[in-house]
Structure formats: C-alpha cells, structure tokens
Scaffold this motif. Structure first.
Motif, PDB file in Angstrom:
ATOM      1  N   LEU A 106      10.231  -3.233  11.927  1.00 34.79           N
ATOM      2  CA  LEU A 106      10.612  -1.926  12.460  1.00 34.79           C
ATOM      3  C   LEU A 106      10.059  -1.721  13.862  1.00 34.79           C
ATOM      4  N   LYS A 107       8.959  -2.416  14.123  1.00 35.55           N
ATOM      5  CA  LYS A 107       8.230  -2.204  15.368  1.00 35.55           C
ATOM      6  C   LYS A 107       7.419  -3.465  15.640  1.00 35.55           C
ATOM      7  N   ILE A 150      -3.235  -2.272  14.617  1.00 37.96           N
ATOM      8  CA  ILE A 150      -2.804  -2.057  13.239  1.00 37.96           C
ATOM      9  C   ILE A 150      -1.432  -2.672  13.059  1.00 37.96           C
ATOM     10  N   ILE A 151      -1.299  -3.444  11.996  1.00 38.90           N
ATOM     11  CA  ILE A 151      -0.016  -3.977  11.559  1.00 38.90           C
ATOM     12  C   ILE A 151       0.238  -3.342  10.197  1.00 38.90           C
ATOM     13  N   LEU A 152       1.324  -2.593  10.067  1.00 37.37           N
ATOM     14  CA  LEU A 152       1.638  -1.878   8.837  1.00 37.37           C
ATOM     15  C   LEU A 152       2.725  -2.628   8.080  1.00 37.37           C
ATOM     16  N   ILE A 153       2.458  -2.914   6.808  1.00 33.18           N
ATOM     17  CA  ILE A 153       3.427  -3.566   5.941  1.00 33.18           C
ATOM     18  C   ILE A 153       3.727  -2.602   4.799  1.00 33.18           C
ATOM     19  N   SER A 154       4.997  -2.216   4.661  1.00 37.59           N
ATOM     20  CA  SER A 154       5.368  -1.234   3.646  1.00 37.59           C
ATOM     21  C   SER A 154       6.521  -1.750   2.793  1.00 37.59           C
ATOM     22  N   GLY A 155       6.758  -1.019   1.716  1.00 38.03           N
ATOM     23  CA  GLY A 155       7.864  -1.348   0.817  1.00 38.03           C
ATOM     24  C   GLY A 155       7.584  -0.827  -0.570  1.00 38.03           C
ATOM     25  N   PRO A 156       8.572  -0.949  -1.446  1.00 37.20           N
ATOM     26  CA  PRO A 156       8.381  -0.481  -2.815  1.00 37.20           C
ATOM     27  C   PRO A 156       7.429  -1.386  -3.595  1.00 37.20           C
ATOM     28  N   ASN A 157       7.017  -0.925  -4.783  1.00 33.72           N
ATOM     29  CA  ASN A 157       6.186  -1.758  -5.659  1.00 33.72           C
ATOM     30  C   ASN A 157       6.890  -3.077  -5.939  1.00 33.72           C
ATOM     31  N   ASN A 158       6.098  -4.134  -6.029  1.00 34.91           N
ATOM     32  CA  ASN A 158       6.592  -5.476  -6.367  1.00 34.91           C
ATOM     33  C   ASN A 158       7.652  -5.996  -5.400  1.00 34.91           C
ATOM     34  N   SER A 159       7.523  -5.650  -4.126  1.00 28.95           N
ATOM     35  CA  SER A 159       8.495  -6.090  -3.120  1.00 28.95           C
ATOM     36  C   SER A 159       8.011  -7.297  -2.327  1.00 28.95           C
ATOM     37  N   GLY A 160       6.782  -7.759  -2.597  1.00 29.36           N
ATOM     38  CA  GLY A 160       6.244  -8.892  -1.851  1.00 29.36           C
ATOM     39  C   GLY A 160       5.381  -8.490  -0.673  1.00 29.36           C
ATOM     40  N   LYS A 161       5.010  -7.208  -0.597  1.00 27.27           N
ATOM     41  CA  LYS A 161       4.197  -6.722   0.529  1.00 27.27           C
ATOM     42  C   LYS A 161       2.894  -7.495   0.663  1.00 27.27           C
ATOM     43  N   SER A 162       2.191  -7.648  -0.448  1.00 26.69           N
ATOM     44  CA  SER A 162       0.870  -8.281  -0.401  1.00 26.69           C
ATOM     45  C   SER A 162       0.961  -9.741   0.012  1.00 26.69           C
ATOM     46  N   ARG A 163       1.876 -10.471  -0.579  1.00 26.83           N
ATOM     47  CA  ARG A 163       2.036 -11.888  -0.209  1.00 26.83           C
ATOM     48  C   ARG A 163       2.411 -12.026   1.261  1.00 26.83           C
ATOM     49  N   PHE A 164       3.300 -11.161   1.740  1.00 28.53           N
ATOM     50  CA  PHE A 164       3.687 -11.216   3.140  1.00 28.53           C
ATOM     51  C   PHE A 164       2.489 -10.918   4.039  1.00 28.53           C
ATOM     52  N   MET A 202       9.406  -4.299   3.594  1.00 23.93           N
ATOM     53  CA  MET A 202       9.920  -5.362   2.741  1.00 23.93           C
ATOM     54  C   MET A 202      11.185  -4.873   2.046  1.00 23.93           C
ATOM     55  N   GLU A 203      12.255  -5.653   2.182  1.00 19.35           N
ATOM     56  CA  GLU A 203      13.527  -5.357   1.527  1.00 19.35           C
ATOM     57  C   GLU A 203      14.063  -6.641   0.935  1.00 19.35           C
ATOM     58  N   ASN A 204      14.285  -6.636  -0.375  1.00 18.08           N
ATOM     59  CA  ASN A 204      14.807  -7.809  -1.080  1.00 18.08           C
ATOM     60  C   ASN A 204      13.984  -9.059  -0.798  1.00 18.08           C
ATOM     61  N   GLY A 205      12.667  -8.900  -0.758  1.00 17.83           N
ATOM     62  CA  GLY A 205      11.764 -10.030  -0.560  1.00 17.83           C
ATOM     63  C   GLY A 205      11.631 -10.507   0.873  1.00 17.83           C
TER      64      GLY A 205
END
Length: 176
Positions: free
Chosen positions: A165-166, A4-18, A157-160
């Motif tokens: 974290l791991k 599992i690779i977990l990608i997190s962040g606020p809405n509209n932070s670029g999570k999906s594109r990343f 995701m922070e500022n795009g």
C-alpha cells in the motif's frame, strides 16, 4: 526516528510468516515482542505455532503484553511486534487506556530501534458487533490508520500475497 513497516490482514492470512520473511532480509540483531496473553487453549496453540515458526530465525523473544516502549531492544536492529491487535486489547482491557496510548507506545518503540515491523489484524467491521467489542474494533481500525500514516512501508495480505500500500521492501531489506 525509527522506521515502521506495517503488515496487516485478516486472521490466518500469512501476516506473521510474511513479516518474518522480511526480517530475514535485514541484517543485524533481531527482537520479537510477543504481546498475546494466553487465556485459552486456542491462545496457547497460536503462541506455540508462532514459537515454532520463528525458532530458527535468530530472534531474542520478549513477552511484553502492554508496555512495549520499555522493551530492551537493539538500537541497530529490527524488532517484530506481534501483534498490534493484542497490544491494543491489553491496553484497553488491562490498562484502561485507548488507541492513543497504544500508538504512543508503538512509536516510542520504533524510535528505539532501526526498524520496527508491526503486524496487525485489519478488515474487521464494528457494525457486526455491539458494546465493547464494537468499540474495540473501532479503536483497532483507528490505530491501524494512524500506524499506516506513520509507517514508511505498509502491506496488506490478500489471498496469501502481500499487496504493498505504501513503500516496498527490496531484496536487501532496504526501501526504495
């Protein structure tokens, strides 16, 4: 046991594109599990935005709002789960279950594929809400914590930009 690779962040932070950029680095068949149930015009816009983003990425798209563990996914492939927060909402409000059941579903899905990239909303504080919204946010934060513990790699995701974290993904899609 699948990775599992977990990608997190606020809405509209670029999570999906990343997350999609990570998938492009991994060889093999690709499945995209969409969990959002379109109930508003905003939902429909978000769904269409994501469809356009991934249209040329070679995904087999599966629209499964809740029971993702039963998805027909390639055992030797990568699965992008979009997203954990919708899956949890569907599990709680549609099935009357909780974060433990959502976690079980995600882990069972991960066990059936080579890699699972799970996208989730993070950074929400239940203190600003009341009732079922506060309870949902508390459950999402708990589910995210359980997934972070289980994940081999995780980025927020922070500022795009992705902050690992791991673990970390290398250019060839392997982990160090």
């Amino acid at each position: 046991m699948g990775e599992i690779i977990l990608i997190s962040g606020p809405n509209n932070s670029g999570k999906s594109r990343f997350a999609e950029s990570l998938v492009q680095k991994i060889k093999g068949p690709r499945a995209y599990i969409a969990t959002m149930i379109s109930q508003t015009e905003e939902n429909a816009r978000r769904i269409e935005k994501h469809r356009q983003q991934r249209k040329d990425l070679g995904f087999k798209t599966l629209e499964i709002p809740c029971e993702v563990e039963a998805a027909a996914v390639p055992a030797d492939g990568v699965v992008l789960l979009e997203d954990v927060s919708n899956l949890l909402a569907n599990t709680i409000f549609g099935q009357g279950e909780g974060e433990q059941q959502a976690y079980r579903r995600i882990c069972e899905l991960a066990d059936r594929c080579y890699r699972l990239i799970a996208v989730t909303i993070s950074g929400l504080c239940p203190d600003s809400y009341e009732g079922e919204t506060a309870a949902y946010i508390h459950s999402l934060n708990h589910l995210n914590h359980m997934l972070l513990e289980r994940a081999q790699s995780a980025a927020v995701m922070e500022n795009g930009a992705a902050i690992w974290l791991k673990g970390e993904m290398l250019c060839d899609g392997s982990n160090p």
